[in-house]
Design a protein around this motif. Structure first.
Motif, PDB file in Angstrom:
ATOM      1  N   ASN A 242       1.397  -1.359   0.079  1.00 30.69           N
ATOM      2  CA  ASN A 242      -0.221  -0.171  -0.499  1.00 30.69           C
ATOM      3  C   ASN A 242       0.457   1.134   0.060  1.00 30.69           C
ATOM      4  O   ASN A 242       1.937   1.196   0.998  1.00 30.69           O
ATOM      5  CB  ASN A 242      -0.681  -0.087   1.242  1.00 30.69           C
ATOM      6  N   THR A 244      -0.137   4.433   0.235  1.00 28.32           N
ATOM      7  CA  THR A 244       0.651   5.447   1.708  1.00 28.32           C
ATOM      8  C   THR A 244       1.276   5.164   2.644  1.00 28.32           C
ATOM      9  O   THR A 244       1.270   5.862   3.446  1.00 28.32           O
ATOM     10  CB  THR A 244      -1.132   5.575   1.906  1.00 28.32           C
ATOM     11  N   MET A 245       1.606   3.327   2.543  1.00 28.61           N
ATOM     12  CA  MET A 245       1.802   3.675   3.856  1.00 28.61           C
ATOM     13  C   MET A 245       3.815   2.678   3.934  1.00 28.61           C
ATOM     14  O   MET A 245       4.317   2.480   4.544  1.00 28.61           O
ATOM     15  CB  MET A 245       1.511   2.037   4.645  1.00 28.61           C
TER      16      MET A 245
END
Ligand SMILES: *[C@@H]1O[C@H](CO)[C@@H](O)[C@H](O)[C@H]1NC(C)=O
Ligand SMILES: *[C@@H]1O[C@H](CO)[C@@H](O)[C@H](O)[C@H]1NC(C)=O
Ligand SMILES: *[C@@H]1O[C@H](CO)[C@@H](O)[C@H](O)[C@H]1NC(C)=O
Length: 367
Positions: A242, A244-245
């Motif tokens: 992911n 965004t992480m």
């Protein structure tokens, strides 16, 4: 001649005779060999050692046939450890968590470096650094750049641990923050390949290459934290990356020339290095500085170089050997709390000097 040295040479000579004796015996007289092995097993106290081994490493076998087979392998490994001891006197060899697997099973199940040396497109060449002011001893563990020892388990994913270890160190140097990074992301998501070269692809528990993994990390954006993408040691899972992480990003990565001073200088300047090694002697390694008389330069294991020292102990104190400090990924019960020492200045022993990479991390992760 020093009496101790003389004594030691005597032992060494006797042991070499006994090794060639073993080989000769097994060729000429299989029955004598069996009798000899039985006597050996008593001498080595194999029954007792196997009991201790099973309890220490919580080994259970599915039935009596399997148990008996593993005991035979264990006994062969006791004899092998003794040979290793004679041929590698500055280290200690003996029973390890791998004492019930054959060398073949060991390299298939617990290592995982692809044999093909490959340089992905974005690989750079490390600049030649000055080496005149190198310290005699250096250890990144003392400077906070190394996470705890991890365990790859029954999965040929060594390459992913070598990669995360190098990026964890580089990220620490760039940000002063030590973050444990995700190997499982590499196992599930990184299939970096050279279509021109068969068997060069990163393939989870079936092996990979650190330079491929740096290339993947550069291209995909970065690696997530271990805690956000935890290790399962299982193949063929869906990629759960992911964007965004992302917790650490590769700025660039380079190969270091096969010169021990350059390796040391790059280590000191840029942080822990991803390296490859032949792991044959590591199956029986307990501690000390490993410096076997013979070792294949054919690398089959990816590990992390974290430091070096000028004078490691040798049990017989005949010589003090300069050594590399290597972080492994077989848990902290193995070796010296999960670490391995191998001698330095010994002509690329076990291929330790010829597949060395350094990585630089991005300073700020864009939100
Ligand atoms: C690497 O470079 C070659 C030659 O420039 C190019 O053909 C190839 O597509 C590149 N590979 C990747 C994965 O970018
Ligand atoms: C990715 O992570 C963010 C932040 O934790 C979350 O809001 C989002 O739902 C995640 N996306 C996916 C596809 O899981
Ligand atoms: C690699 O990245 C680092 C950090 O961003 C930078 O300081 C360095 O100049 C780069 N090296 C090369 C060879 O591009």
């Amino acid at each position: 001649m020093d009496r101790v040295i003389f004594f030691y040479l005597l032992i060494a000579a006797a042991s070499l005779v006994s090794i060639s004796g073993e080989v000769e015996d097994s060729l000429n007289n299989p029955i004598r060999q069996v009798v000899r092995e039985e006597k050996d097993d008593q001498l080595l106290n194999a029954d007792h050692q196997f009991t201790l081994f099973k309890s220490k490493y919580q080994k259970t076998y599915k039935n009596q046939v399997e148990h008996d087979h593993r005991f035979r392998v264990f006994k062969a490994n006791l004899r092998r450890a003794r040979r290793h001891q004679l041929l590698d006197p500055s280290a200690v060899h003996g029973v390890t968590q791998f004492s019930d697997v054959t060398p073949k099973e060991f390299s298939r199940k617990y290592l995982g470096l692809k044999q093909r040396f490959r340089l992905p497109n974005d690989t750079q060449k490390a600049a030649i650094l000055p080496t005149n002011e190198l310290p005699t001893d250096f250890d990144w563990r003392e400077h906070g750049a190394v996470t705890h020892v991890k365990n790859q388990g029954l999965c040929g994913s060594c390459w992913s641990f070598s990669t995360t270890g190098a990026l964890e160190g580089a990220h620490f140097l760039a940000t002063k923050e030590l973050v444990s990074l995700s190997e499982q992301q590499l196992i599930d998501c990184d299939h970096t390949c050279d279509p021109q070269q068969a068997n060069s692809c990163d393939a989870g528990c079936r092996g990979g290459l650190m330079n491929n993994a740096f290339e993947y990390t550069l291209k995909t954006g970065g690696l997530m934290k271990e805690q956000d993408y935890p290790y399962t040691g299982r193949d063929h899972s869906v990629c759960k990356f992911n964007k965004t992480m992302i917790a650490a990003m590769v700025s660039n990565f380079s190969v270091v020339s096969a010169d021990e001073d350059q390796i040391a200088a790059n280590l000191v300047q840029h942080g822990p290095l991803a390296i490859a090694i032949n792991a044959l002697w590591m199956q029986t390694y307990i501690g000390g500085v490993s410096c076997p008389y013979v070792c294949s330069k054919n690398q089959n294991h990816g590990v992390l170089l974290v430091g070096f020292g000028s004078a490691g102990y040798a049990p017989l104190r005949l010589e003090e050997k300069p050594y590399w400090i290597i972080k492994n990924s077989w848990g902290s019960l193995w070796g010296e709390k999960g670490y391995y020492k191998i001698c330095r200045g010994s002509d690329n022993i076990c291929g330790v000097d010829t597949m060395v990479s350094t990585v630089a991390a991005v300073h700020t992760i864009p939100q």
